[in-house]
Design a protein around this motif. Structure first.
Motif, PDB file in Angstrom:
ATOM      1  N   SER A  48     -38.734 -90.214  11.711  1.00  0.00           N
ATOM      2  CA  SER A  48     -38.863 -90.970  10.472  1.00  0.00           C
ATOM      3  C   SER A  48     -39.031 -90.022   9.294  1.00  0.00           C
ATOM      4  CB  SER A  48     -40.076 -91.902  10.541  1.00  0.00           C
ATOM      5  OG  SER A  48     -40.389 -92.422   9.265  1.00  0.00           O
ATOM      6  N   PRO A  49     -38.472 -90.353   8.127  1.00  0.00           N
ATOM      7  CA  PRO A  49     -38.697 -89.530   6.939  1.00  0.00           C
ATOM      8  C   PRO A  49     -40.135 -89.614   6.441  1.00  0.00           C
ATOM      9  CG  PRO A  49     -37.544 -91.543   6.334  1.00  0.00           C
ATOM     10  CD  PRO A  49     -37.580 -91.503   7.837  1.00  0.00           C
TER      11      PRO A  49
ATOM     12  N   ALA B 235     -33.804 -82.759   9.246  1.00  0.00           N
ATOM     13  CA  ALA B 235     -33.457 -83.904  10.083  1.00  0.00           C
ATOM     14  C   ALA B 235     -33.306 -85.197   9.307  1.00  0.00           C
ATOM     15  CB  ALA B 235     -34.521 -84.100  11.173  1.00  0.00           C
ATOM     16  N   ASN B 236     -33.982 -85.335   8.173  1.00  0.00           N
ATOM     17  CA  ASN B 236     -33.971 -86.585   7.430  1.00  0.00           C
ATOM     18  C   ASN B 236     -33.652 -86.352   5.958  1.00  0.00           C
ATOM     19  OD1 ASN B 236     -34.676 -88.631   9.511  1.00  0.00           O
ATOM     20  ND2 ASN B 236     -36.504 -87.378   9.740  1.00  0.00           N
ATOM     21  N   MET B 237     -34.633 -86.545   5.076  1.00  0.00           N
ATOM     22  CA  MET B 237     -34.355 -86.456   3.647  1.00  0.00           C
ATOM     23  C   MET B 237     -33.996 -85.038   3.203  1.00  0.00           C
ATOM     24  SD  MET B 237     -34.198 -89.254   2.065  1.00  0.00           S
ATOM     25  CE  MET B 237     -34.628 -90.998   2.240  1.00  0.00           C
ATOM     26  N   GLY B 238     -34.502 -84.029   3.907  1.00  0.00           N
ATOM     27  CA  GLY B 238     -34.121 -82.664   3.566  1.00  0.00           C
ATOM     28  C   GLY B 238     -32.633 -82.459   3.702  1.00  0.00           C
ATOM     29  N   PHE B 239     -32.064 -83.010   4.762  1.00  0.00           N
ATOM     30  CA  PHE B 239     -30.617 -82.931   4.941  1.00  0.00           C
ATOM     31  C   PHE B 239     -29.899 -83.794   3.914  1.00  0.00           C
ATOM     32  CE2 PHE B 239     -26.777 -84.974   6.527  1.00  0.00           C
ATOM     33  CZ  PHE B 239     -25.973 -83.865   6.770  1.00  0.00           C
ATOM     34  N   ALA B 240     -30.358 -85.036   3.726  1.00  0.00           N
ATOM     35  CA  ALA B 240     -29.699 -85.945   2.782  1.00  0.00           C
ATOM     36  C   ALA B 240     -29.634 -85.344   1.382  1.00  0.00           C
ATOM     37  CB  ALA B 240     -30.413 -87.291   2.766  1.00  0.00           C
ATOM     38  N   GLU B 241     -30.705 -84.669   0.967  1.00  0.00           N
ATOM     39  CA  GLU B 241     -30.703 -84.045  -0.348  1.00  0.00           C
ATOM     40  C   GLU B 241     -29.781 -82.832  -0.379  1.00  0.00           C
ATOM     41  OE1 GLU B 241     -34.845 -83.337  -1.168  1.00  0.00           O
ATOM     42  OE2 GLU B 241     -35.022 -85.263  -2.189  1.00  0.00           O
ATOM     43  N   ALA B 242     -29.722 -82.085   0.723  1.00  0.00           N
ATOM     44  CA  ALA B 242     -28.881 -80.889   0.767  1.00  0.00           C
ATOM     45  C   ALA B 242     -27.400 -81.228   0.630  1.00  0.00           C
ATOM     46  CB  ALA B 242     -29.128 -80.112   2.056  1.00  0.00           C
ATOM     47  N   VAL B 243     -26.979 -82.371   1.194  1.00  0.00           N
ATOM     48  CA  VAL B 243     -25.549 -82.740   1.114  1.00  0.00           C
ATOM     49  C   VAL B 243     -25.324 -83.865   0.114  1.00  0.00           C
ATOM     50  CG1 VAL B 243     -25.208 -82.001   3.500  1.00  0.00           C
ATOM     51  CG2 VAL B 243     -25.634 -84.424   3.029  1.00  0.00           C
ATOM     52  N   ASP B 244     -26.401 -84.385  -0.476  1.00  0.00           N
ATOM     53  CA  ASP B 244     -26.319 -85.430  -1.498  1.00  0.00           C
ATOM     54  C   ASP B 244     -25.618 -86.679  -0.991  1.00  0.00           C
ATOM     55  OD1 ASP B 244     -26.725 -86.641  -3.903  1.00  0.00           O
ATOM     56  OD2 ASP B 244     -25.058 -85.659  -4.929  1.00  0.00           O
ATOM     57  N   CYS B 245     -26.202 -87.275   0.044  1.00  0.00           N
ATOM     58  CA  CYS B 245     -25.600 -88.492   0.608  1.00  0.00           C
ATOM     59  C   CYS B 245     -26.574 -89.660   0.523  1.00  0.00           C
ATOM     60  CB  CYS B 245     -25.183 -88.260   2.064  1.00  0.00           C
ATOM     61  SG  CYS B 245     -26.558 -88.157   3.236  1.00  0.00           S
ATOM     62  N   PRO B 246     -26.068 -90.873   0.503  1.00  0.00           N
ATOM     63  CA  PRO B 246     -26.928 -92.058   0.502  1.00  0.00           C
ATOM     64  C   PRO B 246     -27.490 -92.326   1.897  1.00  0.00           C
ATOM     65  CG  PRO B 246     -24.638 -92.715   0.486  1.00  0.00           C
ATOM     66  CD  PRO B 246     -24.641 -91.235   0.380  1.00  0.00           C
TER      67      PRO B 246
ATOM     68  N   LEU C 125     -44.009 -83.002   8.400  1.00  0.00           N
ATOM     69  CA  LEU C 125     -42.815 -82.232   8.748  1.00  0.00           C
ATOM     70  C   LEU C 125     -41.841 -82.126   7.575  1.00  0.00           C
ATOM     71  CD1 LEU C 125     -42.118 -83.759  12.294  1.00  0.00           C
ATOM     72  CD2 LEU C 125     -43.317 -81.636  11.748  1.00  0.00           C
ATOM     73  N   ARG C 126     -42.265 -82.535   6.383  1.00  0.00           N
ATOM     74  CA  ARG C 126     -41.329 -82.595   5.261  1.00  0.00           C
ATOM     75  C   ARG C 126     -40.902 -81.212   4.779  1.00  0.00           C
ATOM     76  NH1 ARG C 126     -37.861 -82.314   2.524  1.00  0.00           N
ATOM     77  NH2 ARG C 126     -37.146 -83.596   0.779  1.00  0.00           N
ATOM     78  N   ALA C 127     -41.769 -80.215   4.843  1.00  0.00           N
ATOM     79  CA  ALA C 127     -41.390 -78.874   4.387  1.00  0.00           C
ATOM     80  C   ALA C 127     -40.236 -78.341   5.231  1.00  0.00           C
ATOM     81  CB  ALA C 127     -42.590 -77.935   4.480  1.00  0.00           C
ATOM     82  N   ASN C 128     -39.177 -77.889   4.561  1.00  0.00           N
ATOM     83  CA  ASN C 128     -37.992 -77.333   5.230  1.00  0.00           C
ATOM     84  C   ASN C 128     -37.322 -78.335   6.175  1.00  0.00           C
ATOM     85  OD1 ASN C 128     -38.387 -74.754   4.010  1.00  0.00           O
ATOM     86  ND2 ASN C 128     -39.916 -74.272   5.583  1.00  0.00           N
ATOM     87  N   ASP C 129     -37.441 -79.610   5.855  1.00  0.00           N
ATOM     88  CA  ASP C 129     -36.855 -80.641   6.719  1.00  0.00           C
ATOM     89  C   ASP C 129     -35.342 -80.505   6.794  1.00  0.00           C
ATOM     90  OD1 ASP C 129     -36.593 -83.217   8.120  1.00  0.00           O
ATOM     91  OD2 ASP C 129     -35.753 -83.894   6.208  1.00  0.00           O
TER      92      ASP C 129
ATOM     93  N   MET D 177     -25.907 -91.782   5.793  1.00  0.00           N
ATOM     94  CA  MET D 177     -26.961 -91.415   6.729  1.00  0.00           C
ATOM     95  C   MET D 177     -27.821 -92.614   7.081  1.00  0.00           C
ATOM     96  SD  MET D 177     -29.669 -88.248   6.493  1.00  0.00           S
ATOM     97  CE  MET D 177     -30.414 -87.612   8.005  1.00  0.00           C
ATOM     98  N   VAL D 178     -28.159 -92.730   8.360  1.00  0.00           N
ATOM     99  CA  VAL D 178     -29.056 -93.770   8.858  1.00  0.00           C
ATOM    100  C   VAL D 178     -30.367 -93.115   9.251  1.00  0.00           C
ATOM    101  CG1 VAL D 178     -29.451 -95.473  10.665  1.00  0.00           C
ATOM    102  CG2 VAL D 178     -27.154 -95.211   9.678  1.00  0.00           C
ATOM    103  N   GLN D 179     -31.442 -93.521   8.598  1.00  0.00           N
ATOM    104  CA  GLN D 179     -32.772 -93.053   8.950  1.00  0.00           C
ATOM    105  C   GLN D 179     -33.596 -94.243   9.422  1.00  0.00           C
ATOM    106  OE1 GLN D 179     -34.573 -90.642   5.847  1.00  0.00           O
ATOM    107  NE2 GLN D 179     -32.662 -89.536   5.467  1.00  0.00           N
TER     108      GLN D 179
END
Length: 501
Positions: free
Chosen positions: A144-145, A156-167, A150-154, A14-16
């Motif tokens: 931007s993360p 688009a950024n880190m919320g997705f990265a954590e959900a799929v466990d990607c770097p 906007l972090r709650a229920n994200d 992922m590119v953020q």
């Protein structure tokens, strides 16, 4: 430190970005091309995109324009799954929400937040399907993360990265200034687990002496414990379609033929005009006010996400008078999608599809009236031009709500492959309207439209080949600046090792 990665081996990267327009779209595009060159089957992916520039995917759904370009860079058909959630703003506080390529309704910002947990399930499901079908999934974040509001229920950024466990790779634009503050500040606003997920940095749009940057890079790596994976140079005269809004340096001064695009607040698909930006015989200007437009050979009314509101905005600023004078002095007018609807006699929106329910008087330059309905037309088409009796090939796509019923015998603009007549011209052939986006992309259609507009012997210009050239140019610049090993198999191992040394 041990060489063993702390997270699962992933076929997703992922590119953020530290800001909007930091270079996320460009970096994913370049990585798609580099990996495709090495024989990998690559899928671009953007979980949530907020953009008014969109395209019709090969499988019929609507996706962000940037993902269509990234698919071209990867050498794969553009699919709806590449952009599961697309938001198309129609006001400062609301947007049309498109899921799996189809609109599900208009939502105020707060109501949309309540949808996000369910939408995350859709995003993760489609990402899993892509991981099964492709060698690599390259994901683009949004904004931007560090937007902690906007972090709650994200999704688009880190919320997705954590959900799929990607770097994650973090990119920042040094040409804006403050690049070290952007990178360090973004990391500071992440939680510890999110900071660990960031494998390294890419610094974008650098110009100057690289040696003068080295002390800053050394400090950044020592301070954060994360490597700078690449410093991508600033590319002069570089052009790649903007994800949303008018791209940097939208106006061009290349040729004597003058084109003006009226620019209301909800202009959509301004990428339609990128071939005109780059055409050697054309000078292109975007103007919000007619007094700033100046004389033109061709005036264009672009697509709109809120046609009636944008028409009222144009009228309030004096554009109707400008259009009348422009035609009186021999100019031509082209309306695309929403602009085409404006050129008719009436626009009715009884159900409040784009805004408050009601009706608006059109500009009355073409013989049709438009009824806006909730159903959205999404269609890729081909055919031939009827301009000047020619046979030029045309290709494009439709993205619009409503239908325009002709109130007089039509003087059509195009004959489509399915037999339909598309678009309309005034009886004096001075005004043309069409629902088709992407018309200028095809070199034959571009020449035919500029010829109709009055440019004598328009120079051949193939925008698609130009886009290929720019994608290759960007990929070459990234390849030359990447740390050795970043693209080797296994893909992420060098990033893990670099982050741990």
């Amino acid at each position: 430190m041990p060489d063993t990665p702390r997270f699962r081996a992933s076929t997703t990267l992922m590119v953020q970005g530290t800001t909007s327009d930091a270079g996320k779209s460009a970096l994913v595009t370049a990585l798609c091309r580099l990996h495709a060159r090495q024989g990998r089957k690559v899928a671009p992916f953007k979980p949530q995109n907020m953009a008014l520039n969109s395209a019709v995917a090969e499988d019929g759904g609507e996706i962000g324009r940037a993902q269509a370009v990234q698919a071209q860079a990867a050498g794969v058909p553009a699919l709806t799954a590449f952009n599961p959630i697309l938001l198309k703003p129609n006001s400062d506080t609301g947007a049309q929400v498109i899921v799996r390529g189809r609109a599900i309704g208009h939502y105020p910002a707060r109501a949309y937040q309540a949808l996000k947990p369910r939408l995350l399930e859709t995003v993760v499901e489609l990402h899993g399907e892509l991981e099964s079908d492709y060698d690599l999934v390259l994901v683009e974040g949004a904004g931007s993360p560090a937007e902690i509001n906007l972090r709650a229920n994200d999704i688009a950024n880190m919320g997705f990265a954590e959900a799929v466990d990607c770097p994650v790779i973090l990119v920042s634009d040094i040409d804006r200034g403050g690049v070290f503050a952007h990178l360090v500040g973004t990391l500071a606003l992440l939680c510890e687990a999110e900071r660990e997920r960031v494998r390294g940095f890419v610094i974008n749009r650098f110009r100057g002496d690289p040696e003068l940057l080295e002390p800053g890079l050394a400090w950044l790596e020592a301070h954060t414990g994360k490597p700078v994976l690449a410093v991508v140079p600033y590319l002069e005269e570089f052009h790649l379609e903007a994800e949303d809004g008018l791209s940097r340096g939208g106006d061009t001064q290349r040729g004597e033929f003058q084109v003006v695009v009226a620019s209301p607040p909800r202009i959509s698909n301004d990428t339609d005009f990128d071939p005109l930006r780059l055409h050697p015989g054309v000078s292109l200007r975007f103007a919000k006010r007619p007094e700033l437009a100046g004389p033109a050979d061709l005036l264009i009314l672009p697509g709109s996400k809120n046609t009636r509101a944008d028409l009222a905005w144009l009228r309030a600023r004096g554009w109707q008078g400008y259009i009348e004078r422009h035609l009186r002095y021999g100019g031509k007018v082209l309306g695309i999608c929403g602009g085409y609807q404006m050129l008719g006699h009436r626009i009715d929106d009884p159900g409040g599809v784009e805004g408050p329910a009601g009706s608006s008087e059109g500009l009355g330059l073409l013989e049709h009236s438009t009824l806006l309905t909730a159903d959205k037309t999404l269609r890729r088409v081909g055919g031939r031009s009827l301009l000047g009796g020619g046979e030029a090939r045309i290709e494009g796509y439709e993205i619009h709500v409503g239908e325009s019923a002709r109130t007089a015998a039509p003087l059509a603009a195009f004959q489509l492959d399915d037999g339909r007549l598309e678009g309309q011209r005034s009886m004096d052939d001075r005004v043309l309207g069409s629902y088709l986006h992407g018309l200028f992309d095809h070199p034959e259609a571009l020449a035919a439209l500029l010829g109709w507009a009055g440019l004598e012997r328009p120079e051949p210009f193939d925008y698609r080949m130009q886009r290929e050239h720019e994608i290759d140019r960007l990929a070459d610049a990234l390849a030359a600046s990447l740390r050795p090993g970043c693209l080797e198999e296994p893909l992420l191992a060098p990033l893990y090792r670099a982050a741990q040394t």
